[in-house]
Design a protein around this motif. Structure first.
Motif, short mmCIF file in Angstrom:
data_model
loop_
_atom_site.label_atom_id
_atom_site.label_comp_id
_atom_site.label_asym_id
_atom_site.label_seq_id
_atom_site.Cartn_x
_atom_site.Cartn_y
_atom_site.Cartn_z
N SER A 6 -6.90 2.39 9.11
CA SER A 6 -7.39 0.95 8.75
C SER A 6 -8.51 0.38 9.62
O SER A 6 -8.75 0.91 10.57
CB SER A 6 -5.97 0.03 9.13
N GLN A 7 -9.31 -0.59 8.95
CA GLN A 7 -10.50 -1.14 9.48
C GLN A 7 -10.17 -2.68 9.76
O GLN A 7 -9.50 -3.23 9.56
CB GLN A 7 -11.47 -0.93 8.16
N ARG A 8 -11.03 -2.90 10.77
CA ARG A 8 -11.31 -4.20 11.24
C ARG A 8 -11.88 -4.87 10.04
O ARG A 8 -12.51 -4.74 9.15
CB ARG A 8 -12.26 -4.26 12.46
N LEU A 9 -11.32 -6.37 9.87
CA LEU A 9 -11.79 -7.06 8.86
C LEU A 9 -12.57 -8.41 9.75
O LEU A 9 -12.48 -8.79 10.57
CB LEU A 9 -10.60 -8.06 8.11
N MET A 10 -13.87 -8.44 8.84
CA MET A 10 -14.80 -9.34 9.45
C MET A 10 -15.25 -10.38 8.35
O MET A 10 -15.75 -9.73 7.08
CB MET A 10 -15.95 -8.65 9.99
N PRO A 39 -11.79 11.28 8.66
CA PRO A 39 -11.14 9.83 8.58
C PRO A 39 -11.24 9.40 7.37
O PRO A 39 -12.40 9.62 6.46
CB PRO A 39 -12.16 9.00 9.55
N LEU A 40 -10.28 8.77 6.75
CA LEU A 40 -10.09 8.09 5.58
C LEU A 40 -10.13 6.67 5.76
O LEU A 40 -8.94 6.02 5.73
CB LEU A 40 -9.20 8.74 4.77
N PRO A 41 -11.42 6.03 5.79
CA PRO A 41 -11.10 4.46 5.92
C PRO A 41 -10.32 3.70 4.75
O PRO A 41 -10.85 4.07 3.51
CB PRO A 41 -12.64 4.14 5.97
N LEU A 42 -9.56 2.93 5.07
CA LEU A 42 -8.49 2.34 4.03
C LEU A 42 -9.40 1.09 3.75
O LEU A 42 -9.87 0.06 4.39
CB LEU A 42 -7.35 2.00 4.60
N SER A 43 -9.55 0.56 2.29
CA SER A 43 -9.92 -0.43 1.91
C SER A 43 -8.65 -1.51 1.52
O SER A 43 -7.73 -1.07 0.90
CB SER A 43 -10.66 -0.34 0.55
N TYR A 44 -8.86 -2.76 1.79
CA TYR A 44 -7.69 -3.57 1.63
C TYR A 44 -7.39 -4.10 0.23
O TYR A 44 -6.69 -4.85 -0.16
CB TYR A 44 -7.93 -4.79 2.67
N GLU A 45 -8.38 -3.69 -0.43
CA GLU A 45 -8.37 -4.00 -2.16
C GLU A 45 -7.98 -2.77 -2.95
O GLU A 45 -7.63 -2.84 -4.18
CB GLU A 45 -9.62 -4.32 -2.60
N ASN A 76 -4.29 -12.68 8.11
CA ASN A 76 -2.95 -12.68 7.02
C ASN A 76 -3.27 -11.31 6.10
O ASN A 76 -2.36 -10.71 5.87
CB ASN A 76 -2.76 -14.09 6.40
N LYS A 77 -4.50 -11.51 5.73
CA LYS A 77 -4.70 -9.99 4.73
C LYS A 77 -4.59 -8.89 5.35
O LYS A 77 -3.88 -7.98 4.82
CB LYS A 77 -6.40 -10.34 4.26
#
Length: 202
Positions: A6-10, A39-45, A76-77
């Motif tokens: 998972s990635q940091r959200l900015m 690594p497989l970075p995950l997109s929140y979408e 929250n997301k």
């Protein structure tokens, strides 16, 4: 072979845009400690269940505060998405490792308690089996009591720094393994990684 992360959200400050990001430290970490995996970075979408057929393990990375601490749309997301990851990892028996924020969301998911502690940021010592290890620290909120399903593995005073789930392959560390002083104590990482390799061999 892939390990999802998972990635940091900015939120960009010069114009309105949400961004996902990983520190370059993670690329260095994969090159050194996870050489046979990408690594497989995950997109929140993108729903996490679409990634499941391709991954051998999952890392919930650091960054951001829990939404229970800072009730922002970004937090929250992220918390909503990572909570779904925890559910899916349990259902599909995918080894899960939480790092800093990742450890916090796992502990929160399993009904743990938090407390703000001043002066906690910086390198410090942990004791494990009467041995001392130096770890880094970049968080102000500490886990002070774990939920009943979790088991502590390392502590500093009243702060729980590493833990695992008693039944599922879920592990968590409050320091950043990808940064300096992140791998002096690596037993938790090694246990998780063993489970990842076992999943690949099935």
């Amino acid at each position: 072979m892939f390990i999802a992360i998972s990635q940091r959200l900015m939120e960009n400050s010069s114009y309105v845009e949400l961004r996902e990001g990983l520190a370059l430290d993670w690329g260095i970490f994969f090159r050194k400690y996870l050489r046979d995996y990408l690594p497989l970075p995950l997109s929140y979408e993108i729903e996490f269940n679409r990634y499941i057929p391709y991954v051998s393990g999952v890392i919930l990375s650091g960054g951001n505060d829990l939404s229970t601490i800072d009730d922002s749309r970004i937090n929250n997301k992220r918390d909503s998405y990572e909570s779904k990851i925890i559910e899916e990892c349990i259902e599909h028996k995918i080894p899960l490792l939480g790092i800093c924020h990742g450890a916090q969301i796992i502990s929160y998911y399993f009904s743990s308690s938090f407390e703000r502690q001043s002066g906690h940021v910086g390198n410090h010592k942990i004791m494990v089996d009467n041995k001392e290890y130096e770890v880094n620290s970049y968080h102000n909120y500490c886990i002070t009591k774990l939920g009943d399903e979790l088991e502590a593995l390392a502590k500093i005073d009243c702060s729980i720094e590493a833990f695992r789930h008693k039944q599922h392959d879920i592990y968590a560390i409050m320091w950043h393994i990808e940064r300096e002083c992140g791998m002096q104590y690596r037993d938790v990482f090694d246990i998780w990684f063993k489970k990842v390799k076992e999943r690949v061999c099935k």
